[in-house]
Design a protein around this motif. Structure first.
Motif, PDB file in Angstrom:
ATOM      1  N   MET A 237       0.824  -1.202   0.000  1.00 61.06           N
ATOM      2  CA  MET A 237       0.000   0.000   0.000  1.00 61.06           C
ATOM      3  C   MET A 237       0.863   1.259   0.000  1.00 61.06           C
ATOM      4  O   MET A 237       0.629   2.201  -0.736  1.00 61.06           O
ATOM      5  CB  MET A 237      -0.916  -0.023   1.227  1.00 61.06           C
ATOM      6  CG  MET A 237      -1.861   1.158   1.309  1.00 61.06           C
ATOM      7  SD  MET A 237      -3.037   1.171  -0.069  1.00 61.06           S
ATOM      8  CE  MET A 237      -3.958   2.658   0.319  1.00 61.06           C
ATOM      9  N   LEU A 238       1.888   1.272   0.872  1.00 58.33           N
ATOM     10  CA  LEU A 238       2.754   2.432   0.967  1.00 58.33           C
ATOM     11  C   LEU A 238       3.570   2.641  -0.302  1.00 58.33           C
ATOM     12  O   LEU A 238       3.951   3.766  -0.620  1.00 58.33           O
ATOM     13  CB  LEU A 238       3.689   2.304   2.173  1.00 58.33           C
ATOM     14  CG  LEU A 238       3.027   2.391   3.549  1.00 58.33           C
ATOM     15  CD1 LEU A 238       4.053   2.163   4.641  1.00 58.33           C
ATOM     16  CD2 LEU A 238       2.327   3.736   3.741  1.00 58.33           C
ATOM     17  N   LYS A 239       3.833   1.522  -1.037  1.00 63.09           N
ATOM     18  CA  LYS A 239       4.618   1.651  -2.258  1.00 63.09           C
ATOM     19  C   LYS A 239       3.871   2.433  -3.329  1.00 63.09           C
ATOM     20  O   LYS A 239       4.475   3.029  -4.210  1.00 63.09           O
ATOM     21  CB  LYS A 239       4.997   0.269  -2.775  1.00 63.09           C
ATOM     22  CG  LYS A 239       5.976  -0.485  -1.871  1.00 63.09           C
ATOM     23  CD  LYS A 239       6.336  -1.824  -2.458  1.00 63.09           C
ATOM     24  CE  LYS A 239       7.326  -2.565  -1.561  1.00 63.09           C
ATOM     25  NZ  LYS A 239       7.694  -3.897  -2.126  1.00 63.09           N
ATOM     26  N   ARG A 240       2.532   2.401  -3.281  1.00 63.72           N
ATOM     27  CA  ARG A 240       1.737   3.113  -4.273  1.00 63.72           C
ATOM     28  C   ARG A 240       1.645   4.609  -3.980  1.00 63.72           C
ATOM     29  O   ARG A 240       1.290   5.390  -4.856  1.00 63.72           O
ATOM     30  CB  ARG A 240       0.327   2.529  -4.337  1.00 63.72           C
ATOM     31  CG  ARG A 240       0.299   1.052  -4.742  1.00 63.72           C
ATOM     32  CD  ARG A 240      -1.135   0.548  -4.751  1.00 63.72           C
ATOM     33  NE  ARG A 240      -1.181  -0.866  -5.101  1.00 63.72           N
ATOM     34  CZ  ARG A 240      -2.311  -1.587  -5.148  1.00 63.72           C
ATOM     35  NH1 ARG A 240      -3.475  -0.989  -4.856  1.00 63.72           N
ATOM     36  NH2 ARG A 240      -2.269  -2.852  -5.471  1.00 63.72           N
ATOM     37  N   ILE A 241       1.917   5.012  -2.738  1.00 58.66           N
ATOM     38  CA  ILE A 241       1.855   6.430  -2.356  1.00 58.66           C
ATOM     39  C   ILE A 241       3.184   7.093  -2.676  1.00 58.66           C
ATOM     40  O   ILE A 241       4.237   6.580  -2.299  1.00 58.66           O
ATOM     41  CB  ILE A 241       1.539   6.575  -0.851  1.00 58.66           C
ATOM     42  CG1 ILE A 241       0.221   5.866  -0.518  1.00 58.66           C
ATOM     43  CG2 ILE A 241       1.471   8.037  -0.464  1.00 58.66           C
ATOM     44  CD1 ILE A 241      -0.116   5.869   0.947  1.00 58.66           C
ATOM     45  N   PRO A 242       3.173   8.200  -3.397  1.00 56.68           N
ATOM     46  CA  PRO A 242       4.440   8.906  -3.689  1.00 56.68           C
ATOM     47  C   PRO A 242       5.183   9.271  -2.413  1.00 56.68           C
ATOM     48  O   PRO A 242       4.581   9.579  -1.375  1.00 56.68           O
ATOM     49  CB  PRO A 242       3.977  10.157  -4.449  1.00 56.68           C
ATOM     50  CG  PRO A 242       2.641   9.788  -5.015  1.00 56.68           C
ATOM     51  CD  PRO A 242       2.011   8.857  -4.007  1.00 56.68           C
ATOM     52  N   ALA A 243       6.502   9.239  -2.503  1.00 59.25           N
ATOM     53  CA  ALA A 243       7.331   9.495  -1.322  1.00 59.25           C
ATOM     54  C   ALA A 243       7.129  10.897  -0.777  1.00 59.25           C
ATOM     55  O   ALA A 243       7.166  11.109   0.441  1.00 59.25           O
ATOM     56  CB  ALA A 243       8.799   9.263  -1.663  1.00 59.25           C
ATOM     57  N   ASN A 244       6.887  11.869  -1.673  1.00 62.11           N
ATOM     58  CA  ASN A 244       6.724  13.240  -1.188  1.00 62.11           C
ATOM     59  C   ASN A 244       5.466  13.401  -0.347  1.00 62.11           C
ATOM     60  O   ASN A 244       5.439  14.164   0.622  1.00 62.11           O
ATOM     61  CB  ASN A 244       6.707  14.218  -2.363  1.00 62.11           C
ATOM     62  CG  ASN A 244       5.626  13.888  -3.381  1.00 62.11           C
ATOM     63  OD1 ASN A 244       5.178  12.753  -3.447  1.00 62.11           O
ATOM     64  ND2 ASN A 244       5.233  14.855  -4.173  1.00 62.11           N
ATOM     65  N   TRP A 245       4.404  12.641  -0.675  1.00 60.63           N
ATOM     66  CA  TRP A 245       3.185  12.719   0.123  1.00 60.63           C
ATOM     67  C   TRP A 245       3.370  12.052   1.484  1.00 60.63           C
ATOM     68  O   TRP A 245       2.790  12.487   2.475  1.00 60.63           O
ATOM     69  CB  TRP A 245       2.022  12.063  -0.619  1.00 60.63           C
ATOM     70  CG  TRP A 245       1.469  12.930  -1.702  1.00 60.63           C
ATOM     71  CD1 TRP A 245       1.637  12.786  -3.044  1.00 60.63           C
ATOM     72  CD2 TRP A 245       0.681  14.109  -1.517  1.00 60.63           C
ATOM     73  NE1 TRP A 245       1.002  13.803  -3.726  1.00 60.63           N
ATOM     74  CE2 TRP A 245       0.401  14.618  -2.811  1.00 60.63           C
ATOM     75  CE3 TRP A 245       0.188  14.780  -0.405  1.00 60.63           C
ATOM     76  CZ2 TRP A 245      -0.350  15.779  -2.998  1.00 60.63           C
ATOM     77  CZ3 TRP A 245      -0.556  15.921  -0.600  1.00 60.63           C
ATOM     78  CH2 TRP A 245      -0.824  16.414  -1.879  1.00 60.63           C
ATOM     79  N   ILE A 246       4.185  11.020   1.548  1.00 60.58           N
ATOM     80  CA  ILE A 246       4.473  10.373   2.833  1.00 60.58           C
ATOM     81  C   ILE A 246       5.226  11.344   3.744  1.00 60.58           C
ATOM     82  O   ILE A 246       4.954  11.443   4.947  1.00 60.58           O
ATOM     83  CB  ILE A 246       5.288   9.078   2.615  1.00 60.58           C
ATOM     84  CG1 ILE A 246       4.454   8.062   1.825  1.00 60.58           C
ATOM     85  CG2 ILE A 246       5.725   8.487   3.949  1.00 60.58           C
ATOM     86  CD1 ILE A 246       5.205   6.795   1.490  1.00 60.58           C
ATOM     87  N   LEU A 247       6.166  12.101   3.168  1.00 58.78           N
ATOM     88  CA  LEU A 247       6.918  13.074   3.961  1.00 58.78           C
ATOM     89  C   LEU A 247       6.044  14.243   4.386  1.00 58.78           C
ATOM     90  O   LEU A 247       6.246  14.826   5.456  1.00 58.78           O
ATOM     91  CB  LEU A 247       8.119  13.576   3.155  1.00 58.78           C
ATOM     92  CG  LEU A 247       9.191  12.532   2.809  1.00 58.78           C
ATOM     93  CD1 LEU A 247      10.232  13.136   1.898  1.00 58.78           C
ATOM     94  CD2 LEU A 247       9.838  11.981   4.076  1.00 58.78           C
TER      95      LEU A 247
END
Length: 285
Positions: free
Chosen positions: A1-11
């Motif tokens: 699931m987390l792999k589908r979310i862009p890294a910038n949105w996670i930050l």
């Protein structure tokens, strides 16, 4: 699931969550409360009416209070800009080994309690205070000046409170400026004033905009200094919101004034940025 979310949105997620919880939700509740109704007994009942806004805009007392608040914010911002620019420019061009000491001296008032600072100004500005005593001893005035519980006294105290913010913002821009540009202007025959006017000032415009907007925004919503130095004779919208909330428990009217204050702040800052932005574009042509 987390792999589908862009890294910038996670930050960005932690900051967005904090922004929603600490800013968006409280402002949303404030906006909703501003439409509530206050009954004759003082009780608050949920509703969707414009009573609080009609009360504000039909009363000259509150309209003059809003204008006075904007006026104080503009004057404090202009004074802080003039004083802060020269301070920041001097610090940015000072010997590097002295800069940290000078910055600490500028930031020192921020480390002191706001209440203590304002009580210090009460001692200075009162009729038998330090300032009046010095002016009387120098025979510059015949009788003590009335500075306490006046708009002038509030402006003086607010300038002391807000000046460090202006200096620190301007210093960050001026210190990051390429000094070789000023040297190049001097080599091309420009004197110090022309170098500052045509090179330094335009490059420092982002700091000027950011510093004045920051000082104006904080001044417009600051209530400690107007409450202590200005007292009941200097009515500003921030102190009135405090009185309506804490003393009168009129939350709907206080919420409406908070919304009006926010809209006024956004309108003035937007106009200010638009005017300066158009001037920058015109100057660049």
């Amino acid at each position: 699931m987390l792999k589908r979310i862009p890294a910038n949105w996670i930050l960005l997620a932690p900051g967005i969550i904090i922004l929603l919880l600490a800013f968006v939700l409280p402002l949303g509740r404030l906006f909703i409360y501003s439409f509530y109704r206050t009954t004759s007994s003082g009780a608050i009942e949920p509703a969707f009416v414009l009573d609080q806004y009609i009360k504000f805009f039909t009363d000259p007392f509150y309209l003059s209070m809003l204008w006075r608040s904007v006026y104080v914010g503009i004057i404090v911002s202009v004074i802080c800009l003039v004083l802060g620019y020269f301070l920041a420019f001097g610090i940015s061009r000072a010997n590097p080994k002295y800069r940290i000491v000078l910055l600490l001296l500028i930031a020192l008032p921020l480390l002191t309690s706001a209440v203590i600072r304002n009580f210090g100004w009460i001692i200075i500005l009162s009729r038998r205070g330090i300032l009046n005593e010095i002016l009387l001893r120098l025979h510059l005035i015949q009788e003590p000046l009335e500075l306490m519980h006046t708009v002038s006294g509030v402006i003086i105290a607010l300038v002391h409170v807000m000046l460090p913010y202006m200096v620190l913002v301007l210093y960050a821009v001026l210190a990051g400026m390429d000094i070789n540009l000023e040297k190049a202007a001097a080599n091309l025959g420009a004197n110090k004033f022309k170098t500052w006017w045509f090179v330094t000032l335009p490059l420092s415009m982002p700091g000027i905009i950011a510093g004045t907007l920051l000082v104006f925004s904080i001044t417009l919503s600051y209530f400690i200094t107007p409450s202590l130095v200005g007292g009941a004779r200097v009515n500003l919208i921030a102190t009135e919101i405090q009185d309506q909330t804490i003393q009168l428990l009129n939350w709907p009217f206080a919420s409406a004034m908070g919304v009006i204050l926010l809209i006024t702040m956004l309108a003035v800052t937007g106009l200010y940025r638009k005017v300066l932005g158009s001037e920058q574009k015109g100057g660049s042509r």
